[in-house]
Design a protein around this motif. Sequence first.
Motif, short mmCIF file in Angstrom:
data_model
loop_
_atom_site.label_atom_id
_atom_site.label_comp_id
_atom_site.label_asym_id
_atom_site.label_seq_id
_atom_site.Cartn_x
_atom_site.Cartn_y
_atom_site.Cartn_z
N ILE A 52 10.91 -10.27 -23.97
CA ILE A 52 9.81 -10.35 -23.00
C ILE A 52 10.30 -9.96 -21.60
N LEU A 53 11.46 -10.51 -21.23
CA LEU A 53 12.01 -10.23 -19.91
C LEU A 53 12.34 -8.76 -19.73
N PHE A 72 9.25 -6.74 -19.23
CA PHE A 72 8.70 -6.95 -17.91
C PHE A 72 9.54 -6.25 -16.84
N TYR A 73 10.85 -6.32 -17.02
CA TYR A 73 11.78 -5.69 -16.08
C TYR A 73 11.58 -4.19 -16.05
N SER A 77 13.31 -17.96 -18.24
CA SER A 77 12.62 -16.69 -18.46
C SER A 77 11.40 -16.57 -17.56
N ILE A 135 12.39 -16.00 -13.92
CA ILE A 135 12.82 -14.62 -13.66
C ILE A 135 11.60 -13.71 -13.56
N ILE A 136 10.59 -13.99 -14.39
CA ILE A 136 9.36 -13.20 -14.30
C ILE A 136 8.72 -13.37 -12.91
N ILE A 186 10.84 -11.35 -10.42
CA ILE A 186 10.61 -9.90 -10.53
C ILE A 186 9.23 -9.54 -9.99
#
Lengths: 208, 202
Positions: free
Chosen positions: A29-30, A33-34, B77, B80-81, B84
């Motif tokens: 997921i990360l 998104f990144y 997680s 971090i979202i 970002i």
Amino acid sequence: MSGGKVSFIDSKGYPVIFMILITMLFIGILATFYHATIDRISIYQEISYRKALLDLFGLPQDNIEADYSNYIRKIVKDNIQYYEASRDSNLIGYAFEIKGNGLWGTITALIAVNQDITRLLKIEILSQNETPGLGGRITEKWFKNQFSNKLIWEDGALIQFNLVPENEEISDSQIRQITGATSSSKAVVDMIFRNLQKINEKMDLTND
Amino acid sequence: MTKKQIFITSAFTENSVWKQILGICSALAVTNIMMNSLVMGLGVIFTLALSSLSISLIRNYIPRRVRMMVQTLIIASYVIIVDIFLKAYFPEISKSLGPYVGLIITNCIIMGRMEAFAAKNRPVEAMIDGIGAGVGYTLVLLIISFVRELFGFGSLFGLQILGGWWTNWSIMVMAPSAFFMLAILIWIIEGPLAARRSARKV
């Protein structure tokens, strides 16, 4: 499960497998998104860097891309990288990216100097980790603007700025420090002085 | 408990900051400017809501021995979202909050709600509890930063409120003042206010 047999969920391997799967899921997921935002972030960083450079030399910023390629040239020479700004084929000055130690971490800044490196044109703080509200105020306009058009070279020597309290009047070689953030204010002044020393040495060599 | 009761309990009656004294570290760090407090609060609400939902969804499958690792992984997680997202869409705010967004991971309120509520309750209730705890936390941040920004900078949300006659109190900008403000806030809520409430009941 009955009969002495251990069910999968109670087995020793289950936590390991569970951890691996859930880690993969969330890392996935990360990563997605990144990747979806990385372009946006790097474009923003590039544009804000160019905008900062244009601003240092007081150049127009109506169209960052076009103005940047019109007025600014990046030069890499003899282990030193800098930006050269000119307008109507007149050299305005140079800009350097400099680093220094702040109270909590590295401070990065851009400084612009005139063509014979005798005056600072302007400075811009790019990144810092100083205390928000105290040292973090080195990014405030009033603090940065004090460095604009400061004389830095007189009688064959580099001028070191002195710090005075925030609300006092200042002379040519003085900078008003931030109340409650003496170390951060000093860090910026020292960083500029030390880097100007280096720049002077290196630019002299390149001019010869 | 109805959903409304869950929300009110976790946001006010059992408020994480003034009842359980959790999440103090960030309440001290980011409360000198209201804008930072608001963004920090929203980040925590988002993280709490989604972490609670996720933990609750898989609560029957999480092995007991590694549950804390799973919770940390999930919380990290989502944080971090948030980080970002702020970098991509609100770069200025991201810059001014600096490392504090990443530090939401270590906010004790989140881990606390996971252990105390999300791990034992159904997803929708867990999410409401998470939002409630986040709102309660944000409320405290906003109250403290209201006082600190007003006295420390003479402004609110960056807008100058007090005129030139006002002398900024440097102490309000520095971390120690958050201790005083927090203590005063807890005293008001747990002292006079609580006394009045119980007097009314009798």
